[in-house]
Design a protein around this motif. Sequence first.
Motif, PDB file in Angstrom:
ATOM      1  N   VAL A 301       0.864  -1.179   0.000  1.00 47.46           N
ATOM      2  CA  VAL A 301       0.000   0.000   0.000  1.00 47.46           C
ATOM      3  C   VAL A 301       0.900   1.227   0.000  1.00 47.46           C
ATOM      4  CG1 VAL A 301      -1.795   1.262   1.235  1.00 47.46           C
ATOM      5  CG2 VAL A 301      -1.802  -1.241   1.257  1.00 47.46           C
ATOM      6  N   PRO A 302       0.809   2.077  -1.025  1.00 49.38           N
ATOM      7  CA  PRO A 302       1.706   3.234  -1.121  1.00 49.38           C
ATOM      8  C   PRO A 302       1.462   4.263  -0.017  1.00 49.38           C
ATOM      9  CG  PRO A 302       0.728   2.713  -3.249  1.00 49.38           C
ATOM     10  CD  PRO A 302      -0.021   1.916  -2.231  1.00 49.38           C
ATOM     11  N   ALA A 303       2.513   4.972   0.342  1.00 50.97           N
ATOM     12  CA  ALA A 303       2.425   6.020   1.353  1.00 50.97           C
ATOM     13  C   ALA A 303       1.396   7.065   0.942  1.00 50.97           C
ATOM     14  CB  ALA A 303       3.793   6.679   1.539  1.00 50.97           C
ATOM     15  N   GLY A 304       0.620   7.517   1.918  1.00 49.93           N
ATOM     16  CA  GLY A 304      -0.320   8.610   1.699  1.00 49.93           C
ATOM     17  C   GLY A 304      -1.689   8.205   1.198  1.00 49.93           C
ATOM     18  N   GLU A 305      -1.859   6.931   0.794  1.00 49.89           N
ATOM     19  CA  GLU A 305      -3.175   6.520   0.323  1.00 49.89           C
ATOM     20  C   GLU A 305      -4.075   6.165   1.509  1.00 49.89           C
ATOM     21  OE1 GLU A 305      -3.404   3.960  -2.995  1.00 49.89           O
ATOM     22  OE2 GLU A 305      -2.181   5.319  -4.230  1.00 49.89           O
ATOM     23  N   THR A 306      -5.375   6.137   1.257  1.00 53.88           N
ATOM     24  CA  THR A 306      -6.344   5.924   2.334  1.00 53.88           C
ATOM     25  C   THR A 306      -6.503   4.438   2.616  1.00 53.88           C
ATOM     26  OG1 THR A 306      -7.537   7.911   1.656  1.00 53.88           O
ATOM     27  CG2 THR A 306      -8.708   6.371   3.093  1.00 53.88           C
ATOM     28  N   VAL A 307      -6.406   4.084   3.894  1.00 60.76           N
ATOM     29  CA  VAL A 307      -6.580   2.697   4.326  1.00 60.76           C
ATOM     30  C   VAL A 307      -7.802   2.616   5.231  1.00 60.76           C
ATOM     31  CG1 VAL A 307      -5.573   0.782   5.630  1.00 60.76           C
ATOM     32  CG2 VAL A 307      -4.122   2.183   4.148  1.00 60.76           C
ATOM     33  N   LEU A 308      -8.715   1.704   4.908  1.00 58.86           N
ATOM     34  CA  LEU A 308      -9.911   1.469   5.712  1.00 58.86           C
ATOM     35  C   LEU A 308      -9.805   0.080   6.328  1.00 58.86           C
ATOM     36  CD1 LEU A 308     -12.626   2.814   3.227  1.00 58.86           C
ATOM     37  CD2 LEU A 308     -11.551   4.030   5.137  1.00 58.86           C
ATOM     38  N   LEU A 309      -9.886   0.020   7.637  1.00 60.74           N
ATOM     39  CA  LEU A 309      -9.790  -1.245   8.353  1.00 60.74           C
ATOM     40  C   LEU A 309     -11.189  -1.699   8.733  1.00 60.74           C
ATOM     41  CD1 LEU A 309      -6.818  -0.237  10.692  1.00 60.74           C
ATOM     42  CD2 LEU A 309      -6.710  -1.348   8.446  1.00 60.74           C
ATOM     43  N   SER A 310     -11.616  -2.819   8.196  1.00 60.59           N
ATOM     44  CA  SER A 310     -12.976  -3.289   8.435  1.00 60.59           C
ATOM     45  C   SER A 310     -13.071  -4.049   9.759  1.00 60.59           C
ATOM     46  CB  SER A 310     -13.464  -4.176   7.291  1.00 60.59           C
ATOM     47  OG  SER A 310     -14.763  -4.674   7.597  1.00 60.59           O
ATOM     48  N   LEU A 311     -13.556  -3.371  10.778  1.00 63.03           N
ATOM     49  CA  LEU A 311     -13.772  -4.006  12.076  1.00 63.03           C
ATOM     50  C   LEU A 311     -14.881  -5.052  11.966  1.00 63.03           C
ATOM     51  CD1 LEU A 311     -13.720  -0.757  14.252  1.00 63.03           C
ATOM     52  CD2 LEU A 311     -11.790  -2.203  13.592  1.00 63.03           C
ATOM     53  N   ALA A 312     -15.910  -4.741  11.188  1.00 63.93           N
ATOM     54  CA  ALA A 312     -17.033  -5.670  11.035  1.00 63.93           C
ATOM     55  C   ALA A 312     -16.588  -6.972  10.396  1.00 63.93           C
ATOM     56  CB  ALA A 312     -18.140  -5.025  10.206  1.00 63.93           C
ATOM     57  N   SER A 313     -15.740  -6.878   9.374  1.00 63.42           N
ATOM     58  CA  SER A 313     -15.245  -8.079   8.711  1.00 63.42           C
ATOM     59  C   SER A 313     -14.319  -8.861   9.628  1.00 63.42           C
ATOM     60  CB  SER A 313     -14.524  -7.697   7.424  1.00 63.42           C
ATOM     61  OG  SER A 313     -14.009  -8.846   6.771  1.00 63.42           O
ATOM     62  N   ALA A 314     -13.408  -8.175  10.301  1.00 59.59           N
ATOM     63  CA  ALA A 314     -12.471  -8.838  11.209  1.00 59.59           C
ATOM     64  C   ALA A 314     -13.205  -9.594  12.302  1.00 59.59           C
ATOM     65  CB  ALA A 314     -11.524  -7.808  11.826  1.00 59.59           C
ATOM     66  N   ASN A 315     -14.300  -9.021  12.786  1.00 59.35           N
ATOM     67  CA  ASN A 315     -15.049  -9.636  13.884  1.00 59.35           C
ATOM     68  C   ASN A 315     -15.898 -10.830  13.455  1.00 59.35           C
ATOM     69  OD1 ASN A 315     -14.094  -7.985  15.930  1.00 59.35           O
ATOM     70  ND2 ASN A 315     -15.679  -6.442  15.628  1.00 59.35           N
ATOM     71  N   ARG A 316     -15.974 -11.083  12.153  1.00 59.26           N
ATOM     72  CA  ARG A 316     -16.668 -12.285  11.661  1.00 59.26           C
ATOM     73  C   ARG A 316     -15.683 -13.212  10.930  1.00 59.26           C
ATOM     74  NH1 ARG A 316     -22.476 -12.243  11.036  1.00 59.26           N
ATOM     75  NH2 ARG A 316     -23.313 -10.655  12.444  1.00 59.26           N
ATOM     76  N   ASP A 317     -14.394 -13.047  11.163  1.00 62.48           N
ATOM     77  CA  ASP A 317     -13.379 -13.849  10.476  1.00 62.48           C
ATOM     78  C   ASP A 317     -13.337 -15.246  11.095  1.00 62.48           C
ATOM     79  OD1 ASP A 317     -11.151 -14.985   9.308  1.00 62.48           O
ATOM     80  OD2 ASP A 317      -9.887 -13.202   9.539  1.00 62.48           O
ATOM     81  N   PRO A 318     -13.660 -16.288  10.319  1.00 61.69           N
ATOM     82  CA  PRO A 318     -13.647 -17.648  10.877  1.00 61.69           C
ATOM     83  C   PRO A 318     -12.252 -18.131  11.258  1.00 61.69           C
ATOM     84  CG  PRO A 318     -14.009 -17.701   8.501  1.00 61.69           C
ATOM     85  CD  PRO A 318     -14.089 -16.267   8.913  1.00 61.69           C
ATOM     86  N   ALA A 319     -11.217 -17.446  10.784  1.00 59.61           N
ATOM     87  CA  ALA A 319      -9.862 -17.816  11.183  1.00 59.61           C
ATOM     88  C   ALA A 319      -9.582 -17.409  12.624  1.00 59.61           C
ATOM     89  CB  ALA A 319      -8.847 -17.159  10.249  1.00 59.61           C
ATOM     90  N   ARG A 320     -10.403 -16.515  13.181  1.00 56.20           N
ATOM     91  CA  ARG A 320     -10.205 -16.051  14.547  1.00 56.20           C
ATOM     92  C   ARG A 320     -11.333 -16.479  15.486  1.00 56.20           C
ATOM     93  NH1 ARG A 320     -10.540 -15.164  19.005  1.00 56.20           N
ATOM     94  NH2 ARG A 320      -9.565 -13.573  20.328  1.00 56.20           N
ATOM     95  N   PHE A 321     -12.579 -16.497  14.986  1.00 59.79           N
ATOM     96  CA  PHE A 321     -13.724 -16.788  15.838  1.00 59.79           C
ATOM     97  C   PHE A 321     -14.437 -18.062  15.381  1.00 59.79           C
ATOM     98  CE2 PHE A 321     -13.186 -12.157  15.972  1.00 59.79           C
ATOM     99  CZ  PHE A 321     -13.081 -11.958  17.338  1.00 59.79           C
ATOM    100  N   GLU A 322     -14.707 -18.929  16.328  1.00 59.36           N
ATOM    101  CA  GLU A 322     -15.450 -20.144  16.035  1.00 59.36           C
ATOM    102  C   GLU A 322     -16.912 -19.785  15.766  1.00 59.36           C
ATOM    103  OE1 GLU A 322     -16.713 -24.335  18.272  1.00 59.36           O
ATOM    104  OE2 GLU A 322     -15.297 -22.939  19.206  1.00 59.36           O
ATOM    105  N   ALA A 323     -17.468 -20.340  14.698  1.00 57.86           N
ATOM    106  CA  ALA A 323     -18.858 -20.053  14.320  1.00 57.86           C
ATOM    107  C   ALA A 323     -19.129 -18.552  14.377  1.00 57.86           C
ATOM    108  CB  ALA A 323     -19.827 -20.813  15.221  1.00 57.86           C
ATOM    109  N   PRO A 324     -18.434 -17.754  13.578  1.00 59.28           N
ATOM    110  CA  PRO A 324     -18.481 -16.295  13.725  1.00 59.28           C
ATOM    111  C   PRO A 324     -19.835 -15.668  13.444  1.00 59.28           C
ATOM    112  CG  PRO A 324     -17.348 -16.902  11.705  1.00 59.28           C
ATOM    113  CD  PRO A 324     -17.547 -18.163  12.475  1.00 59.28           C
ATOM    114  N   ASP A 325     -20.692 -16.360  12.693  1.00 60.28           N
ATOM    115  CA  ASP A 325     -22.010 -15.799  12.388  1.00 60.28           C
ATOM    116  C   ASP A 325     -23.061 -16.188  13.413  1.00 60.28           C
ATOM    117  OD1 ASP A 325     -21.114 -14.507  10.056  1.00 60.28           O
ATOM    118  OD2 ASP A 325     -21.279 -16.372   8.920  1.00 60.28           O
TER     119      ASP A 325
END
Length: 397
Positions: A301-325
């Motif tokens: 990701v180049p310097a100065g560009e806009t980065v959006l971190l999806s908290l909603a997506s991270a909180n439903r990531d099956p790699a981190r949470f069992e049965a995330p839905d």
Amino acid sequence: MLESVRSVEPRALTDDPHAVYAELRTAGPVHRITGTDGKPAWLVTRYQDVRRALGDPRLALDRRHALPGNYTGFNLPPALDANLLNMDPPDHTRVRRLVARAFTPGRVEKLRDPVRTLAHTLLDAVEPLGRADLVAAYAAPLPITVICDLLGVPAADRPDFRTWTDTLITPDPARPEAAKRAVGAMLRFYTGLIADKRATPGDDLLSDLIAARDEDGDRLTEDELTSLAFLILFAGYENTVHLIGNSVLALLDHPDVLARLRSEPALLAPAVDEFARFDGPAPLAIRRFPVEDLDIGGVTVPAGETVLLSLASANRDPARFEAPDALRPDAAGAGHLALGHGVHYCLGAPLARMETETALAVLLERLPDLRLDVPRADLRHRPTIRARGLLTLPVTW
């Protein structure tokens, strides 16, 4: 670097964001997207990448690190813009330290009984009616009363504040002047409030901040003081309203969980974290700008560009949470990112948790047969990808 550019449909991210984020998360960890402002941005979707990025000092909040013309956020006057959401250390550390003591778990716990009394008072007004819009009658007035009491905002000014805040959260594209008027009105309000408190200090947080500013100007500039008052009121109201409303809807959608919490009220505290993970009030973290070319999830990701971190997506990531839905009112929400991570972790998190837990406890105690008063499909969320909250929540009992 990814070559494809995805256009994320804003309506899809308000109607069914978790399905959209699941698709993006499966497709890759980072996506080049076209945002709602027509500008390019990088969307990060997976838990480990989001968590790591939230704590990475190379991702700045200060807009001075943005490429010219690459980011078009909402323009606020300097007296409202010099707040923690636009600051990096050391300024962020200095300003946050001044107000953090007001939101420690110990101080927040002292507010629990007054919040419980307020919750009962709000329900006293609607319980005989047998139905209400739970957002307007309960989820909204509770946190705004608490945060206004904490800061020392007169009761007569609170309805105006709610109107201005709602206008800024979901601006009407057809009426851009409405947002400008709201900003102007809020600036006059905060300037006048600070002048009043300066002349007649009270036993409140804003009076304490004014004293810190006046006793040692190196600790807080006048713009930082005004912006801090703005941020505490704005964030302290908006996020908790949405967290309470989303939590109630999650319970109505999951009657088995609702029944379990009625029978095991001790589970409410951990359940609040699970509600925040499951459908939190902030789908995206505050935008960030790399101060140097940065590798995120294997993507440069180049310097100065806009980065959006999806908290909603991270909180439903099956790699981190069992049965995330699934919604599980126990320790399933531990480690969620709904309130951030690192130095920018939500300052008011202890207060938001306590208010939501207390609001739900009183609601379950007072209204044992709570249910929706409209078809589920009729419910609408705020038309913005920045906040996840219901416009109304009609219920009956």
